[in-house]
Design an enzyme around this catalytic site. Structure first.
Site, PDB file in Angstrom:
ATOM      1  N   SER A 176       2.553   2.976  -0.423  1.00 51.10           N
ATOM      2  CA  SER A 176       3.862   2.738  -1.041  1.00 51.10           C
ATOM      3  C   SER A 176       4.464   3.883  -1.840  1.00 51.10           C
ATOM      4  O   SER A 176       5.618   3.805  -2.252  1.00 51.10           O
ATOM      5  CB  SER A 176       3.806   1.508  -1.938  1.00 51.10           C
ATOM      6  OG  SER A 176       3.997   0.373  -1.151  1.00 51.10           O
ATOM      7  N   SER A 204       6.627   0.363  -0.613  1.00 50.68           N
ATOM      8  CA  SER A 204       7.436  -0.469  -1.473  1.00 50.68           C
ATOM      9  C   SER A 204       8.164   0.297  -2.578  1.00 50.68           C
ATOM     10  O   SER A 204       9.077  -0.252  -3.195  1.00 50.68           O
ATOM     11  CB  SER A 204       6.559  -1.543  -2.115  1.00 50.68           C
ATOM     12  OG  SER A 204       5.580  -0.949  -2.942  1.00 50.68           O
ATOM     13  N   LYS A 244       8.910   2.536 -11.589  1.00 52.91           N
ATOM     14  CA  LYS A 244       8.964   1.407 -10.661  1.00 52.91           C
ATOM     15  C   LYS A 244       8.854   0.091 -11.443  1.00 52.91           C
ATOM     16  O   LYS A 244       8.109   0.022 -12.437  1.00 52.91           O
ATOM     17  CB  LYS A 244       7.806   1.544  -9.660  1.00 52.91           C
ATOM     18  CG  LYS A 244       7.792   0.521  -8.540  1.00 52.91           C
ATOM     19  CD  LYS A 244       6.684   0.867  -7.541  1.00 52.91           C
ATOM     20  CE  LYS A 244       6.548  -0.160  -6.438  1.00 52.91           C
ATOM     21  NZ  LYS A 244       5.488   0.181  -5.469  1.00 52.91           N
TER      22      LYS A 244
HETATM   23  N1  GLN Z   1       3.269  -1.436   3.098  1.00 56.19           N
HETATM   24  C1  GLN Z   1       1.998  -1.833   2.582  1.00 56.19           C
HETATM   25  C2  GLN Z   1       1.979  -3.311   2.306  1.00 56.19           C
HETATM   26  O1  GLN Z   1       2.971  -3.937   2.460  1.00 56.19           O
HETATM   27  C3  GLN Z   1       1.661  -1.027   1.360  1.00 56.19           C
HETATM   28  C4  GLN Z   1       2.254  -1.544   0.124  1.00 56.19           C
HETATM   29  C5  GLN Z   1       1.878  -0.752  -1.094  1.00 56.19           C
HETATM   30  O2  GLN Z   1       1.312   0.332  -1.003  1.00 56.19           O
HETATM   31  N2  GLN Z   1       2.177  -1.311  -2.245  1.00 56.19           N
HETATM   32  O3  GLN Z   1       0.967  -3.861   1.936  1.00 56.19           O
END
Ligand code: GLN
Length: 491
Positions: A178, A154, A79
């Protein structure tokens, strides 16, 4: 070569028995990536030349009979918020558009030492803020099961790169879901490890007390192998754990689950849940019961308040972590400015996308002296409560089961105008990060429209072994065909 579901084991065997060379393997993977990634868009950066060079070295090592690493010759994607020496690491942000780290994240260092081949860096929501990968400053990634839909986020690039068969193993990060939510949306397996099990050194920080790096793969075994490869203590990360917590998961993964006690939190299977998700997860729970586990429903009333607490804590930490992007030290800098104040203001206005700005504003607000007690302090107290509720639950149950996401992969653009609606998609994953416990998502079936459905397994701190054993046993029972028949012609 059937690259859609090449397992790590089949790669190792193929290389050792000289069925194919690593150069041939990587060439095949790049053929697939070059043919399909223009439609899926998993990758921000591809490292074709370097990968083939590395593959050649692997082949030479094999030819000489040298000792091979744990993931020797295995293609992996990383990532783009995990620092890679000499490879651009953008966090999918204009702010770090040209950032080339002068060092490797500890996870990347371990992967290189284990012989893995880094194929490229995957797309994500900017600074890992989002649930759909639509917040990337560069482009949107598509779901390989339906290219009109989001891959989740994400780590949408990581999940889609695995689902599409571009790599057998990907690394993402999970601050509030994410890894698990995109794994669920793309029909692959992904684990968020116990906080501290994997070093965060070199992971670009979002919410430091919540962030963890973890693997995504096509199968539970590969996910376990992927975690084994990167876990361990690290002097460069003071929150990383002692080495004795690091277990070899493959030793027990096939031992079965007879006698385990599994808890089902009824709030996680509420009325708001998509009916098809509820029915598939319930079928899996029945299957687990048949396999010899004791199932009990119980109350874990944390879904809604946990979501608010998560968005307060993570935004507070993000507002502080993102303070470093000021146009002075590194990263994007605005062209014209009169003084220092204007330099910072213009740099941050131009460099950050809307979602990052929203989080910075929420975070600054909840930490401000007038509102600290009303929001941040309350959220921190609630966080302790979540931890305690999980501890109590794990005194009764070995594993807790729930769906990973309350909704199916949604259409691109469907939720972009309503951030709150997007945040609601995280109700079932965020509490795990508040508590610091491990949780895995794996595919447990499909909706009628052939969209993947994920089931989530949670366990107490450092009980990844129980999670993998349960997930593997269920995987063998369900035999979900999680290889997308890709119709990738653009419409
Ligand atoms: N969807 C969650 C957020 O936007 C989790 C994001 C993540 O785990 N990096 O904060």
């Amino acid at each position: 070569m059937n690259l859609e579901r090449f397992t790590i084991d089949s790669i190792k065997q193929g290389l050792m028995s000289k069925q194919f060379s690593d150069v041939e393997l990587l060439t095949e993977y790049f053929k697939r990536i070059n043919k399909y990634d223009m439609h899926i868009k998993s990758f921000i950066t591809l490292c074709e030349e370097e990968s083939l060079k590395k593959a050649k070295e692997v082949d030479e090592k094999i030819a000489k009979g040298e000792k091979l690493g744990f993931l020797e010759g295995v293609p992996v994607s990383i990532k783009d918020n995990i620092c890679t020496n000499t490879i651009k690491t953008t966090c999918a942000s204009k702010m770090l558009n040209d950032f080339i780290p002068p060092y490797d994240a500890s996870v990347v260092k371990k992967l290189k030492e284990s012989g893995a081949v880094i194929v490229g860096k995957t797309n994500m929501d900017e600074f890992a803020m989002g649930s759909s990968t639509e917040n990337s400053s560069f482009f949107k990634t598509k779901n390989p099961w339906d290219i009109d839909r989001v891959p989740g986020g994400s780590s949408g690039g990581a999940a889609s790169s695995t689902a599409a068969g571009f790599v057998p193993l990907a690394y993402g990060s999970d601050t509030g879901g994410s890894i698990r939510q995109p794994a669920s949306f793309c029909g692959v397996v992904g684990i968020k490890p116990t906080y501290g099990l994997v070093s965060r050194y070199g992971l670009i920080a979002f919410g430091s007390s919540l962030d963890q790096i973890g693997p995504l793969a096509g199968t539970v075994k590969d996910c376990a192998l992927g975690l084994e490869a990167v876990q361990g203590s690290d002097t460069k990360d003071s929150t990383s754990i002692k080495e004795e917590y690091c277990i070899n998961y493959l030793n027990t993964i096939e031992d079965g689950i007879k006698g385990l006690k599994i808890g089902i939190p009824k709030e996680f299977l509420s009325e708001d849940l998509n009916k098809e998700i509820k029915s598939k997860v319930s079928e899996s729970i029945k299957a687990l019961e048949k396999l010899g586990v004791e199932i009990e429903e119980f109350s874990l009333p944390i879904t809604e308040t946990g979501l608010s607490a998560y968005y307060i804590v993570s935004s507070a930490e993000a507002s502080s972590n993102l303070g470093r992007y000021d146009g002075v030290r590194y990263g994007y800098r605005t062209d014209k400015f009169e003084d220092y104040k204007e330099l910072i203001l213009k740099t941050r206005t131009e460099g950050f996308g809307d979602e990052a700005k929203r989080r910075i504003m929420i975070g600054t607000y909840v930490l401000s002296s007038g509102y600290y007690d009303a929001y941040y302090k309350k959220a921190m107290i609630y966080r302790q409560k979540v931890k305690k509720l999980f501890k109590d639950a794990f005194s009764k149950y070995d594993v807790i089961v729930s769906p990973t996401s309350p909704i199916l992969p949604f259409k691109i653009g469907e939720k972009t105008n309503n951030p709150l609606d997007m945040y609601l998609a995280d109700t079932l994953t965020v509490n795990v990060n508040l508590a610091g416990i491990p949780a895995l998502s794996m595919p447990c079936g499909f909706s009628k429209s052939k969209l993947p459905i994920g089931i989530q397994f949670m366990a107490d701190h450092f009980n990844e072994e129980k999670i993998f054993r349960t997930a593997y046993t269920l995987e063998q029972e369900l035999k979900v065909d999680n290889v997308p028949q890709m119709k990738l012609e653009v419409k």
